[in-house]
Design an enzyme around this catalytic site. Structure first.
Site, PDB file in Angstrom:
ATOM      1  N   ASP A   1      16.067  -5.666 -41.968  1.00  0.00           N
ATOM      2  CA  ASP A   1      16.399  -4.439 -42.718  1.00  0.00           C
ATOM      3  C   ASP A   1      15.383  -3.336 -42.392  1.00  0.00           C
ATOM      4  OD1 ASP A   1      17.897  -2.995 -45.087  1.00  0.00           O
ATOM      5  OD2 ASP A   1      15.751  -2.820 -45.479  1.00  0.00           O
TER       6      ASP A   1
ATOM      7  N   LYS B   1      21.866   3.113 -43.215  1.00  0.00           N
ATOM      8  CA  LYS B   1      21.641   2.080 -42.201  1.00  0.00           C
ATOM      9  C   LYS B   1      21.460   0.730 -42.886  1.00  0.00           C
ATOM     10  CE  LYS B   1      18.004   0.449 -42.440  1.00  0.00           C
ATOM     11  NZ  LYS B   1      16.968  -0.137 -43.339  1.00  0.00           N
TER      12      LYS B   1
ATOM     13  N   SER C   1      28.524   4.308 -59.438  1.00  0.00           N
ATOM     14  CA  SER C   1      27.508   3.263 -59.488  1.00  0.00           C
ATOM     15  C   SER C   1      27.759   2.474 -60.760  1.00  0.00           C
ATOM     16  CB  SER C   1      26.115   3.910 -59.522  1.00  0.00           C
ATOM     17  OG  SER C   1      25.136   3.066 -59.011  1.00  0.00           O
ATOM     18  N   ARG C   2      27.533   1.140 -60.685  1.00  0.00           N
ATOM     19  CA  ARG C   2      27.784   0.348 -61.895  1.00  0.00           C
ATOM     20  C   ARG C   2      26.690   0.607 -62.927  1.00  0.00           C
ATOM     21  NH1 ARG C   2      27.915  -4.954 -58.417  1.00  0.00           N
ATOM     22  NH2 ARG C   2      26.017  -3.879 -57.879  1.00  0.00           N
TER      23      ARG C   2
ATOM     24  N   ILE D   1      17.171   4.148 -52.425  1.00  0.00           N
ATOM     25  CA  ILE D   1      17.201   5.188 -51.385  1.00  0.00           C
ATOM     26  C   ILE D   1      17.985   6.421 -51.852  1.00  0.00           C
ATOM     27  CG2 ILE D   1      19.240   4.398 -50.059  1.00  0.00           C
ATOM     28  CD1 ILE D   1      15.877   5.838 -48.723  1.00  0.00           C
TER      29      ILE D   1
HETATM   30  P1  NAP Z   1      19.104  -0.832 -53.887  1.00  0.00           P
HETATM   31  O1  NAP Z   1      17.915  -0.180 -54.514  1.00  0.00           O
HETATM   32  O2  NAP Z   1      19.360  -2.262 -54.154  1.00  0.00           O
HETATM   33  O3  NAP Z   1      20.357   0.043 -54.261  1.00  0.00           O
HETATM   34  C1  NAP Z   1      21.636  -0.206 -53.798  1.00  0.00           C
HETATM   35  C2  NAP Z   1      22.631   0.275 -54.820  1.00  0.00           C
HETATM   36  O4  NAP Z   1      23.950  -0.040 -54.366  1.00  0.00           O
HETATM   37  C3  NAP Z   1      22.431  -0.413 -56.141  1.00  0.00           C
HETATM   38  O5  NAP Z   1      21.713   0.418 -57.008  1.00  0.00           O
HETATM   39  C4  NAP Z   1      23.831  -0.697 -56.626  1.00  0.00           C
HETATM   40  O6  NAP Z   1      24.138   0.207 -57.655  1.00  0.00           O
HETATM   41  C5  NAP Z   1      24.767  -0.432 -55.467  1.00  0.00           C
HETATM   42  N1  NAP Z   1      25.571  -1.614 -55.135  1.00  0.00           N
HETATM   43  C6  NAP Z   1      26.897  -1.642 -54.942  1.00  0.00           C
HETATM   44  N2  NAP Z   1      27.328  -2.865 -54.649  1.00  0.00           N
HETATM   45  C7  NAP Z   1      26.246  -3.656 -54.675  1.00  0.00           C
HETATM   46  C8  NAP Z   1      26.052  -5.030 -54.455  1.00  0.00           C
HETATM   47  N3  NAP Z   1      27.070  -5.855 -54.165  1.00  0.00           N
HETATM   48  N4  NAP Z   1      24.797  -5.529 -54.562  1.00  0.00           N
HETATM   49  C9  NAP Z   1      23.764  -4.722 -54.864  1.00  0.00           C
HETATM   50  N5  NAP Z   1      23.900  -3.395 -55.080  1.00  0.00           N
HETATM   51  C10 NAP Z   1      25.130  -2.872 -54.991  1.00  0.00           C
HETATM   52  O7  NAP Z   1      19.023  -0.686 -52.301  1.00  0.00           O
HETATM   53  P2  NAP Z   1      18.376   0.490 -51.460  1.00  0.00           P
HETATM   54  O8  NAP Z   1      16.964   0.168 -51.181  1.00  0.00           O
HETATM   55  O9  NAP Z   1      18.692   1.801 -52.054  1.00  0.00           O
HETATM   56  O10 NAP Z   1      19.151   0.259 -50.077  1.00  0.00           O
HETATM   57  C11 NAP Z   1      20.513   0.625 -49.915  1.00  0.00           C
HETATM   58  C12 NAP Z   1      20.741   0.836 -48.416  1.00  0.00           C
HETATM   59  O11 NAP Z   1      19.883   1.885 -47.975  1.00  0.00           O
HETATM   60  C13 NAP Z   1      20.395  -0.395 -47.570  1.00  0.00           C
HETATM   61  O12 NAP Z   1      21.318  -0.555 -46.535  1.00  0.00           O
HETATM   62  C14 NAP Z   1      19.014  -0.076 -47.016  1.00  0.00           C
HETATM   63  O13 NAP Z   1      18.786  -0.684 -45.754  1.00  0.00           O
HETATM   64  C15 NAP Z   1      19.102   1.432 -46.879  1.00  0.00           C
HETATM   65  N6  NAP Z   1      17.779   2.094 -46.911  1.00  0.00           N
HETATM   66  C16 NAP Z   1      16.866   1.781 -47.899  1.00  0.00           C
HETATM   67  C17 NAP Z   1      15.606   2.368 -47.859  1.00  0.00           C
HETATM   68  C18 NAP Z   1      14.574   2.084 -48.909  1.00  0.00           C
HETATM   69  O14 NAP Z   1      13.437   2.612 -48.800  1.00  0.00           O
HETATM   70  N7  NAP Z   1      14.845   1.317 -49.957  1.00  0.00           N
HETATM   71  C19 NAP Z   1      15.279   3.278 -46.843  1.00  0.00           C
HETATM   72  C20 NAP Z   1      16.259   3.611 -45.913  1.00  0.00           C
HETATM   73  C21 NAP Z   1      17.491   3.004 -45.956  1.00  0.00           C
HETATM   74  P3  NAP Z   1      25.010  -0.304 -58.894  1.00  0.00           P
HETATM   75  O15 NAP Z   1      24.554  -1.700 -59.212  1.00  0.00           O
HETATM   76  O16 NAP Z   1      24.686   0.674 -59.965  1.00  0.00           O
HETATM   77  O17 NAP Z   1      26.425  -0.256 -58.408  1.00  0.00           O
END
Ligand code: NAP
Length: 308
Positions: A168, A90, A36-37, A14
């Site tokens: 989610d 969110k 970010s890691r 996101i």
């Molecule tokens: P994602 O692709 O898994 O990314 C989350 C990032 O957070 C990872 O790249 C990671 O970066 C970091 N992170 C830090 N601590 C972590 C942990 N313990 N476990 C996993 N990742 C960790 O997730 P995302 O889809 O972007 O979603 C993140 C949030 O945005 C969620 O709450 C989701 O509901 C919300 N959201 C997502 C979307 C969508 O379309 N995907 C849309 C709207 C809202 P590092 O590993 O580099 O630290």
């Protein structure tokens, strides 16, 4: 007003799809650093942790948290303690108590806190709310069905406690419903279908009502292949309103109304800039409360293991 010097934590899907391009396009913001890691952003200072970012990135005004919900509270607390304005993706936390704690802390520190609900800014949501005003509502049904393998590949956190599973995406529907309906909703029954090898539901149904007895039902399912469904149907005494494609399109009795440009995250960052200027808190917990109540009242069914 001088530009808001912002840092972003969690360079994942996101952050890349929405936050980074929207911040870059908004002259009210300057992206100073990311933490970010694994993720990096070309031309922007990088730190592995929020702690490192707060120490090393110079004078920052705000932090935007794009991590999974399980780690959000600790990060938000750290940023608020440091006197920074905070924007939360969110859902705003893994529990209600976490978010109440953040609201109290933001008020104590006199900084802005925004718990974002991006789907509320889908183009047809405000027109739908306006159309429903003054009409007698008879029934509401939400159908939010998508293919988890397509939308959440490799996201192990989403299946863990606090990751919400199918809620989610489902909470996006709940954020719209709680915004367009006139009264608060009460959950009176729910089913949660949880794969044997996972900690969060792959499907759920909810039965709710408001204090006037308006029936509101919802079906969330992550096993849908083929066409995806993100629909909310509201039957009224003057016709049926359908919000489809996640709030992008509104139809009345099957006739689509004017489509508008998608600007969900542009609107969120505009709102955050306003809250920062006024040092205000905007954190509506209604969608997360419904999910919590579904977990409290729901009947748990163990279903087939989910293997990605
Ligand atoms: P994602 O692709 O898994 O990314 C989350 C990032 O957070 C990872 O790249 C990671 O970066 C970091 N992170 C830090 N601590 C972590 C942990 N313990 N476990 C996993 N990742 C960790 O997730 P995302 O889809 O972007 O979603 C993140 C949030 O945005 C969620 O709450 C989701 O509901 C919300 N959201 C997502 C979307 C969508 O379309 N995907 C849309 C709207 C809202 P590092 O590993 O580099 O630290």
């Amino acid at each position: 007003m001088s530009r808001i010097r912002i840092g972003l934590v969690g360079v994942g899907k996101i952050a890349r799809d929405q936050h980074l391009p929207v911040i870059a396009a908004n002259p009210d913001y300057e992206l100073v650093a990311v933490a970010s890691r694994h993720g990096r952003v070309d031309g922007v200072a990088h730190f592995y942790t929020l702690e490192g970012l707060l120490e090393g990135a110079g004078d920052l005004d705000a932090i935007s948290l794009c991590t999974p919900p399980q780690v959000r509270h600790a990060l938000a607390r750290q940023a608020l303690e440091a006197g920074k304005h905070v924007m939360l993706e969110k859902p705003p936390g893994a529990t209600l108590s976490e978010v109440y704690d953040l609201i109290d802390l933001a008020r104590e520190k006199g900084v802005a806190l925004l718990a974002t609900w991006h789907s509320r800014y889908a183009p047809a949501v405000e027109p739908a709310k306006a159309w429903l005003e003054g009409k007698k509502l008879r029934r509401v049904h939400v159908s939010w069905k998508e293919d988890v393998r397509h939308w959440h590949p490799g996201q192990e956190w989403i299946w863990e406690p606090g990751g919400l599973g199918v809620f989610d995406p489902g909470i996006n529907a709940l954020s719209i419903v709680t915004h367009i309906l006139p009264h608060a909703l009460i959950v009176h029954a729910a089913t949660l279908e949880v794969p044997g090898n996972r900690q969060a539901p792959i499907a759920a149904t909810l039965s709710m009502h408001d204090h006037r007895g308006l029936p509101v039902t919802a079906e969330f399912d992550w096993r849908q292949t083929g066409p995806q469904t993100w629909d909310i149907v509201v039957e009224t005494d003057q016709g049926t309103l359908t919000l489809s494609r996640g709030g992008a399109v509104m139809s009345i009795d099957g006739v689509a109304q004017l489509e508008q440009k998608e600007q969900e995250y542009a609107n969120l960052y505009a709102l955050f800039a306003k809250l920062v200027a006024e040092r205000k808190v905007d954190a509506d917990l209604a969608p997360l409360r419904i999910v919590a109540d579904a977990y409290l009242t729901g009947r748990w069914l163990r279903v087939e293991d989910f293997v990605e």
